[in-house]
Design a protein around this motif. Sequence first.
Motif, PDB file in Angstrom:
ATOM      1  N   GLN A  39      38.271  60.834  69.925  1.00 15.60           N
ATOM      2  CA  GLN A  39      36.740  61.295  68.814  1.00 15.60           C
ATOM      3  C   GLN A  39      36.118  60.717  69.588  1.00 15.60           C
ATOM      4  OE1 GLN A  39      36.728  59.448  65.476  1.00 15.60           O
ATOM      5  NE2 GLN A  39      34.623  59.552  64.727  1.00 15.60           N
ATOM      6  N   ILE A  40      34.438  60.846  69.895  1.00 15.92           N
ATOM      7  CA  ILE A  40      33.185  60.365  70.554  1.00 15.92           C
ATOM      8  C   ILE A  40      32.722  59.484  69.958  1.00 15.92           C
ATOM      9  CG2 ILE A  40      32.309  62.333  69.683  1.00 15.92           C
ATOM     10  CD1 ILE A  40      30.713  62.284  73.019  1.00 15.92           C
ATOM     11  N   GLN A  41      32.756  58.523  71.294  1.00 13.34           N
ATOM     12  CA  GLN A  41      32.045  57.269  70.116  1.00 13.34           C
ATOM     13  C   GLN A  41      30.319  57.353  71.412  1.00 13.34           C
ATOM     14  OE1 GLN A  41      34.347  54.500  69.702  1.00 13.34           O
ATOM     15  NE2 GLN A  41      34.824  55.404  67.304  1.00 13.34           N
ATOM     16  N   PHE A  42      29.251  56.917  70.647  1.00 12.34           N
ATOM     17  CA  PHE A  42      27.898  55.949  71.383  1.00 12.34           C
ATOM     18  C   PHE A  42      27.707  54.456  70.917  1.00 12.34           C
ATOM     19  CE2 PHE A  42      26.805  60.733  72.318  1.00 12.34           C
ATOM     20  CZ  PHE A  42      27.323  61.108  71.244  1.00 12.34           C
ATOM     21  N   VAL A  43      27.364  54.172  71.327  1.00 12.36           N
ATOM     22  CA  VAL A  43      26.939  52.587  72.062  1.00 12.36           C
ATOM     23  C   VAL A  43      25.443  52.636  72.014  1.00 12.36           C
ATOM     24  CG1 VAL A  43      27.037  50.326  71.763  1.00 12.36           C
ATOM     25  CG2 VAL A  43      29.045  51.154  71.801  1.00 12.36           C
ATOM     26  N   GLU A  44      24.077  52.700  71.695  1.00 15.32           N
ATOM     27  CA  GLU A  44      23.041  53.060  71.974  1.00 15.32           C
ATOM     28  C   GLU A  44      22.203  51.517  71.724  1.00 15.32           C
ATOM     29  OE1 GLU A  44      22.084  57.678  70.598  1.00 15.32           O
ATOM     30  OE2 GLU A  44      21.449  56.118  68.699  1.00 15.32           O
ATOM     31  N   SER A  45      21.716  51.144  72.867  1.00 13.50           N
ATOM     32  CA  SER A  45      20.825  49.706  72.534  1.00 13.50           C
ATOM     33  C   SER A  45      19.169  50.043  73.535  1.00 13.50           C
ATOM     34  CB  SER A  45      21.596  48.918  73.717  1.00 13.50           C
ATOM     35  OG  SER A  45      21.786  49.006  74.961  1.00 13.50           O
ATOM     36  N   GLY A  46      18.462  49.150  73.317  1.00 17.87           N
ATOM     37  CA  GLY A  46      17.224  49.142  74.306  1.00 17.87           C
ATOM     38  C   GLY A  46      15.733  49.566  73.123  1.00 17.87           C
ATOM     39  N   GLY A  47      16.017  50.196  71.751  1.00 17.37           N
ATOM     40  CA  GLY A  47      15.543  50.582  71.192  1.00 17.37           C
ATOM     41  C   GLY A  47      14.502  48.777  70.706  1.00 17.37           C
ATOM     42  N   GLY A  48      12.732  49.221  70.228  1.00 19.12           N
ATOM     43  CA  GLY A  48      12.315  47.699  69.951  1.00 19.12           C
ATOM     44  C   GLY A  48      10.790  48.398  69.589  1.00 19.12           C
ATOM     45  N   LEU A  49      10.147  47.463  69.610  1.00 24.72           N
ATOM     46  CA  LEU A  49       8.291  47.803  69.585  1.00 24.72           C
ATOM     47  C   LEU A  49       7.934  46.692  70.614  1.00 24.72           C
ATOM     48  CD1 LEU A  49       6.070  47.641  67.093  1.00 24.72           C
ATOM     49  CD2 LEU A  49       6.297  45.095  66.960  1.00 24.72           C
ATOM     50  N   VAL A  50       7.171  47.903  71.124  1.00 25.13           N
ATOM     51  CA  VAL A  50       5.842  47.424  72.364  1.00 25.13           C
ATOM     52  C   VAL A  50       4.676  47.818  72.190  1.00 25.13           C
ATOM     53  CG1 VAL A  50       6.801  49.785  73.109  1.00 25.13           C
ATOM     54  CG2 VAL A  50       6.343  47.682  74.943  1.00 25.13           C
ATOM     55  N   GLN A  51       4.512  47.317  73.117  1.00 22.26           N
ATOM     56  CA  GLN A  51       2.581  47.982  72.606  1.00 22.26           C
ATOM     57  C   GLN A  51       2.265  48.715  73.590  1.00 22.26           C
ATOM     58  OE1 GLN A  51       0.349  44.326  74.364  1.00 22.26           O
ATOM     59  NE2 GLN A  51      -0.203  43.796  71.808  1.00 22.26           N
ATOM     60  N   ALA A  52       1.097  49.653  73.424  1.00 20.71           N
ATOM     61  CA  ALA A  52       0.607  51.144  74.170  1.00 20.71           C
ATOM     62  C   ALA A  52       0.837  50.218  75.169  1.00 20.71           C
ATOM     63  CB  ALA A  52      -0.246  51.614  73.481  1.00 20.71           C
ATOM     64  N   GLY A  53       1.488  51.140  76.135  1.00 26.46           N
ATOM     65  CA  GLY A  53       1.408  51.034  77.609  1.00 26.46           C
ATOM     66  C   GLY A  53       2.142  50.375  77.646  1.00 26.46           C
ATOM     67  N   GLY A  54       3.251  49.708  76.826  1.00 20.42           N
ATOM     68  CA  GLY A  54       4.570  49.184  77.884  1.00 20.42           C
ATOM     69  C   GLY A  54       5.493  50.039  77.757  1.00 20.42           C
ATOM     70  N   SER A  55       6.501  49.311  78.661  1.00 24.52           N
ATOM     71  CA  SER A  55       7.625  50.064  78.488  1.00 24.52           C
ATOM     72  C   SER A  55       9.335  49.656  77.751  1.00 24.52           C
ATOM     73  CB  SER A  55       8.259  49.766  80.548  1.00 24.52           C
ATOM     74  OG  SER A  55       7.255  50.447  81.531  1.00 24.52           O
ATOM     75  N   LEU A  56      10.184  50.597  77.759  1.00 15.60           N
ATOM     76  CA  LEU A  56      11.255  50.138  76.692  1.00 15.60           C
ATOM     77  C   LEU A  56      12.178  50.841  78.000  1.00 15.60           C
ATOM     78  CD1 LEU A  56      10.868  50.451  73.308  1.00 15.60           C
ATOM     79  CD2 LEU A  56      11.629  48.467  74.799  1.00 15.60           C
ATOM     80  N   ARG A  57      12.898  50.252  78.202  1.00 14.44           N
ATOM     81  CA  ARG A  57      15.196  51.154  78.835  1.00 14.44           C
ATOM     82  C   ARG A  57      15.442  51.336  77.499  1.00 14.44           C
ATOM     83  NH1 ARG A  57      19.231  49.840  83.154  1.00 14.44           N
ATOM     84  NH2 ARG A  57      18.917  51.373  84.788  1.00 14.44           N
ATOM     85  N   LEU A  58      15.769  52.527  77.292  1.00 16.37           N
ATOM     86  CA  LEU A  58      17.046  52.361  76.074  1.00 16.37           C
ATOM     87  C   LEU A  58      18.812  52.803  76.627  1.00 16.37           C
ATOM     88  CD1 LEU A  58      15.752  55.363  73.692  1.00 16.37           C
ATOM     89  CD2 LEU A  58      15.978  52.888  73.808  1.00 16.37           C
ATOM     90  N   THR A  59      19.698  52.634  76.682  1.00 16.78           N
ATOM     91  CA  THR A  59      20.872  52.945  77.057  1.00 16.78           C
ATOM     92  C   THR A  59      21.817  53.849  76.198  1.00 16.78           C
ATOM     93  OG1 THR A  59      20.859  50.611  78.797  1.00 16.78           O
ATOM     94  CG2 THR A  59      22.983  51.506  78.413  1.00 16.78           C
ATOM     95  N   CYS A  60      22.226  54.360  76.577  1.00 16.50           N
ATOM     96  CA  CYS A  60      23.645  55.198  76.035  1.00 16.50           C
ATOM     97  C   CYS A  60      24.933  55.360  76.479  1.00 16.50           C
ATOM     98  CB  CYS A  60      23.452  56.460  75.328  1.00 16.50           C
ATOM     99  SG  CYS A  60      24.507  56.732  74.077  1.00 16.50           S
ATOM    100  N   VAL A  61      26.232  54.660  75.914  1.00 20.31           N
ATOM    101  CA  VAL A  61      27.485  54.305  76.224  1.00 20.31           C
ATOM    102  C   VAL A  61      28.526  55.057  75.647  1.00 20.31           C
ATOM    103  CG1 VAL A  61      29.430  52.900  77.216  1.00 20.31           C
ATOM    104  CG2 VAL A  61      27.067  52.159  77.312  1.00 20.31           C
ATOM    105  N   ILE A  62      28.882  56.169  76.220  1.00 16.54           N
ATOM    106  CA  ILE A  62      29.541  57.135  75.576  1.00 16.54           C
ATOM    107  C   ILE A  62      30.996  56.513  75.921  1.00 16.54           C
ATOM    108  CG2 ILE A  62      29.622  59.760  75.380  1.00 16.54           C
ATOM    109  CD1 ILE A  62      26.622  60.498  75.614  1.00 16.54           C
ATOM    110  N   SER A  63      31.501  57.021  75.463  1.00 20.49           N
ATOM    111  CA  SER A  63      32.998  56.989  74.904  1.00 20.49           C
ATOM    112  C   SER A  63      34.502  57.890  74.203  1.00 20.49           C
ATOM    113  CB  SER A  63      33.620  55.446  75.165  1.00 20.49           C
ATOM    114  OG  SER A  63      33.552  55.658  73.173  1.00 20.49           O
ATOM    115  N   GLY A  64      35.299  58.024  74.892  1.00 22.05           N
ATOM    116  CA  GLY A  64      36.157  59.599  74.148  1.00 22.05           C
ATOM    117  C   GLY A  64      35.982  60.827  74.402  1.00 22.05           C
TER     118      GLY A  64
END
Length: 121
Positions: A1-26
């Motif tokens: 069974q495929i599983q996902f672990v997502e991370s990196g979301g959040g609150l940022v000011q306009a013009g800022g940056s975020l990095r999302l990560t998704c680890v997929i197993s199965g």
Amino acid sequence: QIQFVESGGGLVQAGGSLRLTCVISGSMFRNNDVAWYRQAPGKQRELVAGIRTNGHTTYGDSVRGRFTTSRDNVASTLYLQMNNLQPEDPAIYYCNSRPARIQWSLLSGSWGPGTQVSVSS
């Protein structure tokens, strides 16, 4: 069974940056196309960025030039670097894995639980 672990979301000011990560197993990660989609309240789920098994990338019109996706087949991980975040970017961002060569316009395959991205002006 495929599983996902997502991370990196959040609150940022306009013009800022975020990095999302998704680890997929199965799943055979390297044999699947993977992508990020997003869905804002009252709107349809839309493609943010997709990356094929051969590394070819596709971006949504509103994020092209600001967001970059990449994949690490050894680590079975998908990334989304989001720069210059704007007030129109807030949404739940979903990681997606699908069989190769399906059109990005189709909501196909398996989905992660999503991670919230918020932008303050």
